[in-house]
Design a protein around this motif. Structure first.
Motif, PDB file in Angstrom:
ATOM      1  N   GLU A  41       0.826  -1.202   0.000  1.00 52.08           N
ATOM      2  CA  GLU A  41       0.000   0.000   0.000  1.00 52.08           C
ATOM      3  C   GLU A  41       0.867   1.262   0.000  1.00 52.08           C
ATOM      4  O   GLU A  41       0.569   2.237  -0.693  1.00 52.08           O
ATOM      5  CB  GLU A  41      -0.927   0.002   1.212  1.00 52.08           C
ATOM      6  CG  GLU A  41      -1.873   1.190   1.293  1.00 52.08           C
ATOM      7  CD  GLU A  41      -2.866   1.243   0.153  1.00 52.08           C
ATOM      8  OE1 GLU A  41      -3.317   2.367  -0.183  1.00 52.08           O
ATOM      9  OE2 GLU A  41      -3.209   0.191  -0.410  1.00 52.08           O
ATOM     10  N   GLY A  44       3.604   0.739  -3.518  1.00 56.40           N
ATOM     11  CA  GLY A  44       3.005   0.544  -4.834  1.00 56.40           C
ATOM     12  C   GLY A  44       3.524  -0.636  -5.628  1.00 56.40           C
ATOM     13  O   GLY A  44       2.956  -0.979  -6.670  1.00 56.40           O
ATOM     14  N   ARG A 125      -7.163  -4.776  -8.818  1.00 57.27           N
ATOM     15  CA  ARG A 125      -6.290  -4.203  -7.792  1.00 57.27           C
ATOM     16  C   ARG A 125      -4.824  -4.287  -8.174  1.00 57.27           C
ATOM     17  O   ARG A 125      -4.042  -3.344  -7.951  1.00 57.27           O
ATOM     18  CB  ARG A 125      -6.508  -4.924  -6.457  1.00 57.27           C
ATOM     19  CG  ARG A 125      -5.675  -4.366  -5.297  1.00 57.27           C
ATOM     20  CD  ARG A 125      -6.184  -2.990  -4.930  1.00 57.27           C
ATOM     21  NE  ARG A 125      -5.435  -2.397  -3.828  1.00 57.27           N
ATOM     22  CZ  ARG A 125      -4.425  -1.552  -3.975  1.00 57.27           C
ATOM     23  NH1 ARG A 125      -4.022  -1.225  -5.190  1.00 57.27           N
ATOM     24  NH2 ARG A 125      -3.816  -1.027  -2.944  1.00 57.27           N
ATOM     25  N   ALA A 126      -4.416  -5.431  -8.703  1.00 54.73           N
ATOM     26  CA  ALA A 126      -2.987  -5.647  -8.935  1.00 54.73           C
ATOM     27  C   ALA A 126      -2.777  -6.831  -9.863  1.00 54.73           C
ATOM     28  O   ALA A 126      -3.705  -7.596 -10.145  1.00 54.73           O
ATOM     29  CB  ALA A 126      -2.270  -5.891  -7.599  1.00 54.73           C
ATOM     30  N   ARG A 215      -5.566   9.431  -3.783  1.00 56.14           N
ATOM     31  CA  ARG A 215      -5.601   8.291  -2.876  1.00 56.14           C
ATOM     32  C   ARG A 215      -6.123   8.699  -1.499  1.00 56.14           C
ATOM     33  O   ARG A 215      -6.098   9.873  -1.132  1.00 56.14           O
ATOM     34  CB  ARG A 215      -4.192   7.709  -2.727  1.00 56.14           C
ATOM     35  CG  ARG A 215      -3.718   6.927  -3.930  1.00 56.14           C
ATOM     36  CD  ARG A 215      -2.223   6.759  -3.974  1.00 56.14           C
ATOM     37  NE  ARG A 215      -1.587   6.436  -2.725  1.00 56.14           N
ATOM     38  CZ  ARG A 215      -1.274   5.198  -2.304  1.00 56.14           C
ATOM     39  NH1 ARG A 215      -1.582   4.152  -3.057  1.00 56.14           N
ATOM     40  NH2 ARG A 215      -0.673   5.000  -1.147  1.00 56.14           N
ATOM     41  N   TRP A 272       2.396  -5.219  -8.662  1.00 57.54           N
ATOM     42  CA  TRP A 272       2.287  -3.767  -8.788  1.00 57.54           C
ATOM     43  C   TRP A 272       0.841  -3.341  -8.607  1.00 57.54           C
ATOM     44  O   TRP A 272      -0.101  -4.085  -8.886  1.00 57.54           O
ATOM     45  CB  TRP A 272       2.819  -3.289 -10.133  1.00 57.54           C
ATOM     46  CG  TRP A 272       1.999  -3.688 -11.318  1.00 57.54           C
ATOM     47  CD1 TRP A 272       1.032  -2.954 -11.939  1.00 57.54           C
ATOM     48  CD2 TRP A 272       2.056  -4.938 -12.021  1.00 57.54           C
ATOM     49  NE1 TRP A 272       0.490  -3.646 -12.991  1.00 57.54           N
ATOM     50  CE2 TRP A 272       1.110  -4.876 -13.054  1.00 57.54           C
ATOM     51  CE3 TRP A 272       2.824  -6.101 -11.868  1.00 57.54           C
ATOM     52  CZ2 TRP A 272       0.905  -5.943 -13.930  1.00 57.54           C
ATOM     53  CZ3 TRP A 272       2.616  -7.149 -12.744  1.00 57.54           C
ATOM     54  CH2 TRP A 272       1.665  -7.066 -13.757  1.00 57.54           C
ATOM     55  N   ASP A 273       0.665  -2.119  -8.130  1.00 58.83           N
ATOM     56  CA  ASP A 273      -0.640  -1.521  -7.855  1.00 58.83           C
ATOM     57  C   ASP A 273      -1.204  -0.958  -9.157  1.00 58.83           C
ATOM     58  O   ASP A 273      -0.707   0.046  -9.683  1.00 58.83           O
ATOM     59  CB  ASP A 273      -0.451  -0.411  -6.816  1.00 58.83           C
ATOM     60  CG  ASP A 273      -1.749   0.242  -6.381  1.00 58.83           C
ATOM     61  OD1 ASP A 273      -2.766   0.100  -7.086  1.00 58.83           O
ATOM     62  OD2 ASP A 273      -1.746   0.921  -5.345  1.00 58.83           O
ATOM     63  N   ARG A 276      -2.301   2.734  -9.482  1.00 57.60           N
ATOM     64  CA  ARG A 276      -1.271   3.759  -9.276  1.00 57.60           C
ATOM     65  C   ARG A 276      -0.132   3.685 -10.294  1.00 57.60           C
ATOM     66  O   ARG A 276       0.442   4.714 -10.662  1.00 57.60           O
ATOM     67  CB  ARG A 276      -0.725   3.596  -7.858  1.00 57.60           C
ATOM     68  CG  ARG A 276       0.566   4.303  -7.548  1.00 57.60           C
ATOM     69  CD  ARG A 276       0.968   4.065  -6.111  1.00 57.60           C
ATOM     70  NE  ARG A 276       2.310   4.559  -5.825  1.00 57.60           N
ATOM     71  CZ  ARG A 276       2.891   4.516  -4.639  1.00 57.60           C
ATOM     72  NH1 ARG A 276       2.225   3.996  -3.607  1.00 57.60           N
ATOM     73  NH2 ARG A 276       4.113   4.980  -4.459  1.00 57.60           N
TER      74      ARG A 276
END
Length: 321
Positions: A41, A44, A125-126, A215, A272-273, A276
């Motif tokens: 979080e 990232g 999400r990822a 965010r 990875w996020d 972002r």
């Protein structure tokens, strides 16, 4: 997390960390799971080094971050779904039909900066990626932080792009790259398999996502995917297109200094996020093969929608890289 080795991904930068020493057994430890999620979080991206090179470890690491989202197309090859659900298999054999020229070199598997599922109203999400067949040169995966992109953007361009929404559509035809294409970019040959993807997406409305979002922790994120962008919502004019082109070119230009390019080893796994981080693929010499496996972590940031208020059930087949 004293028994795990945590280091910066890039010295002097807050984006990303390297984490060594996690074992299959530790992935189910509640304390470690909480700490690893906190790292993700904040930073990232996590590059897991020296992990067990197996599909079971891939699934176990993915499970730390949330439930997995299976690929909706049954045509995409999978690892054994009875024992390793949600792992897709992406193989590029030598001399494939799709070819790109970039900076005077002919490569295959090149992909521009983008975030996944831009063409859907929901953003996963990822992604968690690992490499099984690694070309001796090239084949790198690049990552750039949208927080850093926003912070380095000129105040003038920030003001112009904030509050704007970007229109996206599934478009895997590499000759049809609308915004931000490098001057050295040339599509030499399309992959013939892309036509089936385009046909499946033909009647699906465009998705809309903000160019900049904030965010919960307060940072603003420049989150523009030059690939698959079609224009600015409500401003598909020469002026609007010029603004999106300028922002997209800034993404490519600033990524040269800000990006991290990962050279793969079989014992690496990387998350990875997607809310972002933008990612890209360097491409590699067509004579070599490349094989990657990936899981997708379910989730959504709640800011996307389909153009014209289309139903969220009206989704298209995703293509994962």
């Amino acid at each position: 997390m004293s028994d795990l080795n945590i280091r910066p991904l890039i010295e002097g930068r807050d984006f990303g960390v390297r984490l060594s020493g996690i074992t299959f057994e530790q992935t189910s430890d509640p304390e470690i799971r909480t700490q690893v999620n906190a790292l993700f979080e904040r930073h990232g991206m996590i590059m897991f080094e020296d992990v067990e090179a197996s599909a079971r470890m891939h699934v176990a690491l993915s499970d730390i971050f949330g439930p997995m989202k299976d690929h909706p197309s049954k045509a995409v090859p999978r690892v054994d779904q009875d024992t390793m659900p949600g792992v897709i298999d992406m193989t590029c054999k030598p001399y494939p039909e799709g070819r790109i020229e970039i900076e005077g070199k002919e490569v295959t598997q090149w992909l521009p900066w983008h975030f996944d599922h831009a063409y859907n109203n929901e953003l996963n999400r990822a992604g968690v990626l690992r490499a099984l067949d690694i070309p001796p040169e090239g084949g790198l995966t690049g990552f750039v932080d949208g927080i850093e992109l926003y912070e380095t953007l000129s105040p003038k361009l920030r003001k112009q792009i904030e509050g704007r929404n970007i229109l996206y559509r599934m478009n895997v035809i590499m000759k049809d790259f609308h915004f931000g294409a490098p001057d050295s970019y040339k599509c030499l040959a399309e992959n013939p398999h892309t036509h089936a993807v385009m046909e499946a997406a033909r009647d699906v409305p465009r998705a809309v996502h903000p160019a900049v979002w904030t965010r919960e922790s307060g940072e603003k994120v420049l989150h523009v995917s030059p690939w698959m962008a079609e224009g600015i919502e409500g401003d598909e004019t020469p002026e609007g297109n010029a603004l999106l082109e300028e922002v997209s070119r800034e993404v490519f230009a600033r990524a040269k200094a800000l990006s991290y390019w990962h050279a793969w080893k079989p014992t690496d796994m990387l998350i990875w996020d997607n809310w972002r981080v933008l990612h890209a693929v360097s491409g590699h010499d067509p004579q070599y093969s490349r094989r990657m496996q990936r899981t997708t972590i379910k989730g959504d940031y709640g800011l996307g929608y389909f153009e014209g208020g289309a139903s969220s059930d009206n989704k298209i087949l995703e293509r994962t890289y």
